[in-house]
Design a protein around this motif. Structure first.
Motif, PDB file in Angstrom:
ATOM      1  N   THR A 209     -12.333 -16.251 -16.676  1.00 46.69           N
ATOM      2  CA  THR A 209     -12.301 -17.098 -15.479  1.00 46.69           C
ATOM      3  C   THR A 209     -13.338 -16.617 -14.459  1.00 46.69           C
ATOM      4  O   THR A 209     -13.984 -17.395 -13.776  1.00 46.69           O
ATOM      5  CB  THR A 209     -10.892 -17.028 -14.813  1.00 46.69           C
ATOM      6  OG1 THR A 209      -9.922 -17.302 -15.793  1.00 46.69           O
ATOM      7  CG2 THR A 209     -10.768 -17.987 -13.657  1.00 46.69           C
ATOM      8  N   LEU A 210     -13.461 -15.300 -14.415  1.00 45.90           N
ATOM      9  CA  LEU A 210     -14.392 -14.690 -13.467  1.00 45.90           C
ATOM     10  C   LEU A 210     -15.840 -15.012 -13.831  1.00 45.90           C
ATOM     11  O   LEU A 210     -16.679 -15.293 -12.983  1.00 45.90           O
ATOM     12  CB  LEU A 210     -14.167 -13.171 -13.533  1.00 45.90           C
ATOM     13  CG  LEU A 210     -14.764 -12.288 -12.472  1.00 45.90           C
ATOM     14  CD1 LEU A 210     -14.136 -12.594 -11.129  1.00 45.90           C
ATOM     15  CD2 LEU A 210     -14.489 -10.829 -12.833  1.00 45.90           C
ATOM     16  N   LEU A 211     -16.097 -14.977 -15.138  1.00 42.96           N
ATOM     17  CA  LEU A 211     -17.476 -15.153 -15.607  1.00 42.96           C
ATOM     18  C   LEU A 211     -17.896 -16.611 -15.682  1.00 42.96           C
ATOM     19  O   LEU A 211     -19.054 -16.940 -15.505  1.00 42.96           O
ATOM     20  CB  LEU A 211     -17.632 -14.511 -16.992  1.00 42.96           C
ATOM     21  CG  LEU A 211     -17.465 -12.989 -17.017  1.00 42.96           C
ATOM     22  CD1 LEU A 211     -17.391 -12.473 -18.444  1.00 42.96           C
ATOM     23  CD2 LEU A 211     -18.616 -12.325 -16.266  1.00 42.96           C
ATOM     24  N   LYS A 212     -16.881 -17.473 -15.979  1.00 41.43           N
ATOM     25  CA  LYS A 212     -17.212 -18.894 -16.138  1.00 41.43           C
ATOM     26  C   LYS A 212     -16.411 -19.716 -15.142  1.00 41.43           C
ATOM     27  O   LYS A 212     -15.778 -19.184 -14.257  1.00 41.43           O
ATOM     28  CB  LYS A 212     -16.838 -19.352 -17.553  1.00 41.43           C
ATOM     29  CG  LYS A 212     -17.629 -18.668 -18.642  1.00 41.43           C
ATOM     30  CD  LYS A 212     -17.244 -19.250 -19.988  1.00 41.43           C
ATOM     31  CE  LYS A 212     -16.815 -18.194 -20.977  1.00 41.43           C
ATOM     32  NZ  LYS A 212     -15.815 -18.563 -21.903  1.00 41.43           N
ATOM     33  N   GLY A 213     -16.377 -20.995 -15.371  1.00 38.46           N
ATOM     34  CA  GLY A 213     -15.472 -21.846 -14.600  1.00 38.46           C
ATOM     35  C   GLY A 213     -15.993 -22.205 -13.230  1.00 38.46           C
ATOM     36  O   GLY A 213     -17.151 -21.967 -12.897  1.00 38.46           O
ATOM     37  N   TYR A 214     -15.067 -22.727 -12.431  1.00 32.22           N
ATOM     38  CA  TYR A 214     -15.450 -23.277 -11.130  1.00 32.22           C
ATOM     39  C   TYR A 214     -15.496 -22.197 -10.051  1.00 32.22           C
ATOM     40  O   TYR A 214     -15.129 -21.065 -10.277  1.00 32.22           O
ATOM     41  CB  TYR A 214     -14.438 -24.342 -10.717  1.00 32.22           C
ATOM     42  CG  TYR A 214     -14.306 -25.439 -11.730  1.00 32.22           C
ATOM     43  CD1 TYR A 214     -15.320 -26.386 -11.886  1.00 32.22           C
ATOM     44  CD2 TYR A 214     -13.186 -25.499 -12.556  1.00 32.22           C
ATOM     45  CE1 TYR A 214     -15.204 -27.382 -12.838  1.00 32.22           C
ATOM     46  CE2 TYR A 214     -13.057 -26.495 -13.501  1.00 32.22           C
ATOM     47  CZ  TYR A 214     -14.066 -27.438 -13.649  1.00 32.22           C
ATOM     48  OH  TYR A 214     -13.961 -28.412 -14.584  1.00 32.22           O
ATOM     49  N   ASN A 215     -15.906 -22.603  -8.890  1.00 26.08           N
ATOM     50  CA  ASN A 215     -15.892 -21.747  -7.694  1.00 26.08           C
ATOM     51  C   ASN A 215     -16.550 -20.389  -7.925  1.00 26.08           C
ATOM     52  O   ASN A 215     -15.954 -19.348  -7.690  1.00 26.08           O
ATOM     53  CB  ASN A 215     -14.450 -21.509  -7.207  1.00 26.08           C
ATOM     54  CG  ASN A 215     -13.740 -22.808  -6.912  1.00 26.08           C
ATOM     55  OD1 ASN A 215     -14.376 -23.780  -6.509  1.00 26.08           O
ATOM     56  ND2 ASN A 215     -12.445 -22.843  -7.124  1.00 26.08           N
ATOM     57  N   ASP A 216     -17.777 -20.417  -8.428  1.00 28.52           N
ATOM     58  CA  ASP A 216     -18.454 -19.150  -8.691  1.00 28.52           C
ATOM     59  C   ASP A 216     -18.606 -18.316  -7.424  1.00 28.52           C
ATOM     60  O   ASP A 216     -18.848 -18.845  -6.346  1.00 28.52           O
ATOM     61  CB  ASP A 216     -19.828 -19.414  -9.303  1.00 28.52           C
ATOM     62  CG  ASP A 216     -19.710 -19.506 -10.815  1.00 28.52           C
ATOM     63  OD1 ASP A 216     -18.721 -18.971 -11.328  1.00 28.52           O
ATOM     64  OD2 ASP A 216     -20.596 -20.110 -11.436  1.00 28.52           O
ATOM     65  N   ILE A 217     -18.467 -17.003  -7.620  1.00 20.43           N
ATOM     66  CA  ILE A 217     -18.690 -16.097  -6.494  1.00 20.43           C
ATOM     67  C   ILE A 217     -20.182 -15.811  -6.516  1.00 20.43           C
ATOM     68  O   ILE A 217     -20.696 -15.302  -7.512  1.00 20.43           O
ATOM     69  CB  ILE A 217     -17.948 -14.759  -6.710  1.00 20.43           C
ATOM     70  CG1 ILE A 217     -16.528 -15.006  -7.184  1.00 20.43           C
ATOM     71  CG2 ILE A 217     -17.983 -13.898  -5.472  1.00 20.43           C
ATOM     72  CD1 ILE A 217     -16.018 -13.832  -8.009  1.00 20.43           C
TER      73      ILE A 217
END
Ligand SMILES: C[S@@+](CC[C@H](N)C(=O)[O-])C[C@H]1O[C@@H](n2cnc3c(N)ncnc32)[C@H](O)[C@@H]1O
Length: 254
Positions: A209-217
């Motif tokens: 989730t951290l590496l992919k997906g929405y709402n990137d940091i």
């Protein structure tokens, strides 16, 4: 309140599912569904089970694995806070394991679910809830892996602007149930042993989730740092095989 080390005895104490309609809240991978099926089979009970989850991705596999244990097995995709498809006063027993904190990702939704449970339970119907106890000490002496895992999972959710589990303290749940007119409300605490492979699977999912997906940091160092923390914890958990988590079982009657 007693500290107990095996929950199974307390879970099944006073529960006879023969000829009963049971609703399970939070099917997920079917761990509790499987435990109910084993008990029903072992006792030759004639039980109808309705198991509800908002996510139906494991339904087919569960149906194949355990449907022969029940007189009728109904796996339903639905929201526990809106059980429109279940009639008033129609359920004998509700079992809801490790799910209320998930429903409570959206504060107060767990209270709505408890209201729905009250509506659908028959008079004298039994409610059984199993949950983790929230302990807000990082690296808690008795629960080092559990507290670290909780911190990592929740931090990643916050970083990605996702809702996360909100565990409910047993005393808060106890008082809420009493306010809602449930009777004979009581609970026991115990130390649950969690299989490390389950925890590492969940941590790995969070890493993805951290590496992919929405709402990137938009900060590479922050992402890298959290990936490192997650991988380190996964390694430690793999060595430990299982770890302790603080949990409780709450019981009540309508
Ligand atoms: C930790 S899992 C349940 C574990 C399972 N009961 C067991 O004993 O292993 C939590 C489940 O709650 C489900 N869930 C979360 N919010 C829900 C809601 N409002 N209504 C129904 N299911 C919900 C999630 O989809 C997830 O499958």
């Amino acid at each position: 309140m007693y500290q107990i080390y095996t929950a199974d005895q307390y879970l099944w104490e006073g529960l006879n599912l023969d000829g009963k309609v049971v609703l399970e809240g939070g099917t997920s991978w079917g761990n509790t569904t499987g435990r109910i099926a084993e008990k029903v089979k072992a006792n030759n009970w004639k039980t109808k089970l309705i198991s509800v989850d908002i996510d139906d991705s494991h339904f087919d596999e569960i149906k194949e694995r355990i449907s022969d244990a029940f007189m009728k097995l109904d796996l339903r995709k639905g929201d526990l806070s809106r059980l429109d498809f279940v009639e008033d006063n129609s359920i004998d027993v509700i079992i809801c394991n490790y799910t209320l904190s998930s429903v409570n990702q959206f504060p107060m939704r767990a209270v709505r679910a408890l209201g729905e449970f009250y509506r659908i339970l028959k008079s004298e119907g039994q409610l059984v809830i199993m949950e983790e106890i929230p302990i807000w000490a990082v690296e808690h002496r008795d629960y080092p892996y559990w507290s670290q895992r909780l911190r990592v999972i929740k931090s990643i959710s916050v970083l990605k602007a996702m809702a996360h589990f909100n565990e409910i303290h047993p005393t808060d749940l106890e008082e809420t149930l009493k306010m809602m007119n449930y009777r004979d409300v009581r609970y026991q605490e115990f130390k649950e042993s969690i299989d490390s492979s389950l925890a590492t699977r969940f941590l790995d999912k969070r890493k993805q989730t951290l590496l992919k997906g929405y709402n990137d940091i938009d900060n590479e160092n922050l992402t890298k740092g959290f990936v490192e923390i997650t991988e380190k914890l996964v390694k430690e958990l793999e060595k430990a095989e299982s770890f302790a988590a603080p949990a409780y079982i709450m019981k009540a009657v309508k």
